[in-house]
Design an enzyme around this catalytic site. Structure first.
Site, mmCIF file in Angstrom:
data_model
loop_
_atom_site.group_PDB
_atom_site.id
_atom_site.type_symbol
_atom_site.label_atom_id
_atom_site.label_comp_id
_atom_site.label_asym_id
_atom_site.label_seq_id
_atom_site.Cartn_x
_atom_site.Cartn_y
_atom_site.Cartn_z
ATOM 1 N N THR A 138 28.535 69.664 6.826
ATOM 2 C CA THR A 138 27.256 69.937 7.497
ATOM 3 C C THR A 138 27.449 70.052 9.015
ATOM 4 O O THR A 138 27.012 71.016 9.638
ATOM 5 C CB THR A 138 26.261 68.784 7.194
ATOM 6 O OG1 THR A 138 26.204 68.621 5.781
ATOM 7 C CG2 THR A 138 24.881 69.069 7.737
ATOM 8 N N GLY A 157 21.241 66.249 10.962
ATOM 9 C CA GLY A 157 21.230 67.679 10.664
ATOM 10 C C GLY A 157 22.414 68.349 11.340
ATOM 11 O O GLY A 157 22.920 67.840 12.349
ATOM 12 N N LYS A 165 24.795 51.798 14.005
ATOM 13 C CA LYS A 165 24.316 52.396 15.265
ATOM 14 C C LYS A 165 23.872 51.300 16.240
ATOM 15 O O LYS A 165 24.095 51.402 17.448
ATOM 16 C CB LYS A 165 23.175 53.360 14.970
ATOM 17 C CG LYS A 165 23.652 54.579 14.189
ATOM 18 C CD LYS A 165 22.483 55.327 13.578
ATOM 19 C CE LYS A 165 22.942 56.539 12.788
ATOM 20 N NZ LYS A 165 21.853 57.151 12.019
ATOM 21 N N GLY A 172 17.817 65.547 -0.624
ATOM 22 C CA GLY A 172 19.196 65.417 -0.127
ATOM 23 C C GLY A 172 19.286 64.600 1.150
ATOM 24 O O GLY A 172 20.262 64.692 1.889
ATOM 25 N N GLU A 190 22.227 59.233 1.864
ATOM 26 C CA GLU A 190 23.697 59.256 1.886
ATOM 27 C C GLU A 190 24.196 59.188 0.440
ATOM 28 O O GLU A 190 23.470 58.721 -0.451
ATOM 29 C CB GLU A 190 24.222 58.017 2.627
ATOM 30 C CG GLU A 190 23.834 57.947 4.089
ATOM 31 C CD GLU A 190 24.875 58.541 5.019
ATOM 32 O OE1 GLU A 190 25.916 59.026 4.535
ATOM 33 O OE2 GLU A 190 24.621 58.544 6.232
HETATM 34 P P1 NAP Z 1 30.023 66.338 5.084
HETATM 35 O O1 NAP Z 1 29.031 67.439 5.032
HETATM 36 O O2 NAP Z 1 30.257 65.500 3.886
HETATM 37 O O3 NAP Z 1 31.418 66.977 5.562
HETATM 38 C C1 NAP Z 1 32.600 66.233 5.592
HETATM 39 C C2 NAP Z 1 33.759 67.190 5.823
HETATM 40 O O4 NAP Z 1 34.961 66.446 5.944
HETATM 41 C C3 NAP Z 1 33.972 68.180 4.680
HETATM 42 O O5 NAP Z 1 34.345 69.410 5.197
HETATM 43 C C4 NAP Z 1 35.095 67.541 3.863
HETATM 44 O O6 NAP Z 1 35.918 68.506 3.239
HETATM 45 C C5 NAP Z 1 35.886 66.859 4.942
HETATM 46 N N1 NAP Z 1 36.533 65.652 4.433
HETATM 47 C C6 NAP Z 1 35.965 64.462 4.147
HETATM 48 N N2 NAP Z 1 36.891 63.593 3.711
HETATM 49 C C7 NAP Z 1 38.070 64.242 3.724
HETATM 50 C C8 NAP Z 1 39.402 63.894 3.397
HETATM 51 N N3 NAP Z 1 39.701 62.662 2.953
HETATM 52 N N4 NAP Z 1 40.373 64.825 3.556
HETATM 53 C C9 NAP Z 1 40.061 66.060 3.992
HETATM 54 N N5 NAP Z 1 38.814 66.474 4.337
HETATM 55 C C10 NAP Z 1 37.843 65.566 4.191
HETATM 56 O O7 NAP Z 1 29.684 65.305 6.267
HETATM 57 P P2 NAP Z 1 28.768 65.583 7.565
HETATM 58 O O8 NAP Z 1 27.351 65.369 7.190
HETATM 59 O O9 NAP Z 1 29.160 66.850 8.206
HETATM 60 O O10 NAP Z 1 29.178 64.329 8.457
HETATM 61 C C11 NAP Z 1 30.395 64.281 9.156
HETATM 62 C C12 NAP Z 1 30.412 63.098 10.115
HETATM 63 O O11 NAP Z 1 29.317 63.224 11.026
HETATM 64 C C13 NAP Z 1 30.214 61.721 9.454
HETATM 65 O O12 NAP Z 1 30.962 60.758 10.158
HETATM 66 C C14 NAP Z 1 28.729 61.449 9.620
HETATM 67 O O13 NAP Z 1 28.422 60.077 9.619
HETATM 68 C C15 NAP Z 1 28.509 62.062 10.981
HETATM 69 N N6 NAP Z 1 27.124 62.454 11.241
HETATM 70 C C16 NAP Z 1 26.495 63.299 10.386
HETATM 71 C C17 NAP Z 1 25.176 63.661 10.652
HETATM 72 C C18 NAP Z 1 24.448 64.616 9.747
HETATM 73 O O14 NAP Z 1 23.272 64.883 10.010
HETATM 74 N N7 NAP Z 1 25.062 65.150 8.717
HETATM 75 C C19 NAP Z 1 24.515 63.146 11.781
HETATM 76 C C20 NAP Z 1 25.212 62.294 12.648
HETATM 77 C C21 NAP Z 1 26.516 61.958 12.365
HETATM 78 P P3 NAP Z 1 35.348 69.443 2.048
HETATM 79 O O15 NAP Z 1 34.306 70.315 2.704
HETATM 80 O O16 NAP Z 1 36.518 70.196 1.591
HETATM 81 O O17 NAP Z 1 34.766 68.516 1.031
#
Ligand code: NAP
Length: 437
Positions: A20, A312, A210, A192, A195
């Protein structure tokens, strides 16, 4: 791009994760490359993206950059590594390895920062690189940099905020639509918002991570997730929300870090996450749905509030890119951003030391003397009553009490005493009240 831009070195960027947040980061980097180059004084080039599954479609990311060989990304000689994969390992080891290779690190990983921030700060110091993490708390909202830099000349006394959009969405639905907890949980799930492990949201763990990060920055004291008192929203009922409304309050899941000052040897801070009633006129009461807001009180600056989208892809990527620009500027111009500041070394105190107010909802016997006995229980623990509301008669007799400010330990002792009294058939609800002066 001007001649000057062309002649400047290119800043090479590697990224771990393209979900994301990572996908939005890559897209925004491409879309705004001209502006970013001007702001940095050098072009920014994405040189590698590490993921788990190279077969997944990634809109807006050059396929040739994508690999599942995370080590090759970390050792690609990038100036900056963006970590947006999440989790503790392998993210932690990869970040440490990247720093050792001389890369500055930008992370959105609140869990890692709250659990192991000290080790990352130490490595950044040792290898002379930047460590930025604006996106780890409250998505797009600038909060880390204001606390680290803009308010560095002031003395922060309290930070109180709504930092988990999912639980705020759920509580807003319960309040505005009269829905019960199970219904809003299902809605959040269907949208969705939850978590993969819903406990991170509903048990307050994400908010606690946080809170630890904010507390450390606000009070220049090392705070980890384990130091944060944490209660989730699972016990909040429709009846609590309705009773709060009737008294002019709304229930929010709050993350609070505050200075407990002037108490002699045990000066310190209390960091806590729990649901609380706040008056409808308080600025945090109007933070609805998935929005976040953080209210800061500083001695000279007074009260200020930071409000916006807490999650987001694009909002979080906005915060990541702000950090990228800061770290890239340092590469071009020299210097580093601020490191860890824990010089105050305050004690992180037990929640019993917090000053708060309580709302207590009691099912009581309907007979003379009950009110006096209950008032005595509050007085015996040194807690003063602000408002009492009596409802119904006979088997339905209810009593709602709101207290003045008291120590959490005195308020807890009062509730324990109430539970043991004959006059009290049942303690139906207990909730802290915040935001009332
Ligand atoms: P996500 O959509 O689940 O994406 C995670 C990405 O990391 C995916 O591309 C996944 O690969 C890759 N990944 C995860 N574990 C891996 C591993 N062991 N080896 C290789 N690749 C791996 O997560 P996200 O929502 O973008 O969040 C990412 C970070 O930002 C997290 O720390 C989260 O807490 C933080 N964050 C997110 C938000 C939000 O709104 N989403 C807001 C603030 C902070 P694949 O695509 O191949 O599965």
């Amino acid at each position: 791009m001007s001649e000057r831009d062309k002649s400047a070195a290119t800043i090479r960027i590697a990224m771990l994760g393209a979900g994301t947040v990572g996908t939005s980061v890559a897209q925004l980097l491409a879309r705004h490359q001209h502006d970013l180059a001007h702001r940095v004084g050098a072009g920014l080039e994405l040189v590698g993206v590490g993921v788990r599954d190279i077969g997944k479609p990634r809109v807006g990311i050059d396929e040739s950059l994508i690999t599942s060989d995370l080590e090759s990304v970390v050792h690609s000689g990038a100036d900056i590594l963006i970590e947006v994969m999440g989790g503790i390992e392998p993210a932690r080891s990869l970040i440490l390895s990247a720093m050792q290779s001389g890369s500055s690190v930008i992370t959105a990983n609140k869990a890692l920062m709250a659990q192991d921030g000290a080790a990352l700060y130490q490595a950044a110091e040792q290898y002379g690189v930047d460590l930025y993490f604006e996106a780890a708390v409250a998505g797009a909202i600038p909060l880390i940099r204001p606390l680290r830099e803009s308010l560095a000349g002031d003395r922060v006394t309290k930070v109180m905020g709504i930092v988990n959009g999912t639980t705020n969405f759920m509580l807003t639905k319960m309040d505005e639509e009269g829905a019960d907890y199970d219904e809003v949980f299902d809605q959040a799930n269907a949208l969705g918002y939850l978590e993969a492990d819903p406990a991170l949201d509903v048990d307050g763990i994400d908010a606690a991570a946080k809170a630890a990060i904010l507390a450390e920055l606000a009070f220049h004291t090392r705070v980890t997730l384990a130091d944060v008192y944490c209660e989730g929203i699972g016990e909040v009922t429709k009846a609590d929300i309705q009773a709060a409304r009737e008294m002019g309050f709304v229930i929010k899941l709050l993350a609070i870090a505050e200075l407990v000052a002037d108490t002699g040897e045990e000066d310190g801070i209390v960091v806590r996450v729990h649901p609380a009633m706040i008056p409808l006129h308080h600025p945090l009461a109007n933070v609805r749905g998935s929005f976040n807001a953080v209210f800061i009180h500083a001695e000279a600056g007074g009260e200020m509030m930071f409000y916006g989208r807490g999650a987001g892809g694009d909002p979080t990527a906005s915060a990541v890119l702000g950090d990228v620009v800061a770290a890239a500027r340092h590469r071009v111009l020299g210097g580093r951003g601020p490191g860890e500041s824990t010089y105050s070394g305050l004690q992180v105190l037990d929640i019993g030391r917090a000053e708060t107010r309580y709302y207590v909802n009691l099912d009581v016997q309907d007979r003379p003397g009950v009110l006096a006995a209950i008032a005595n229980a509050f007085a015996a623990n040194g807690v003063s009553i602000q408002v009492v509301r009596q409802d119904g008669h006979g088997v339905e007799a209810g009593l709602v009490v709101r207290t003045h400010s008291g120590s959490e330990s005195a308020l807890r002792a009062t509730v324990d005493q109430l539970r043991s009294m004959d006059e009290v058939r049942q303690v139906l609800g207990v909730m802290r009240v915040e935001g009332e002066e």
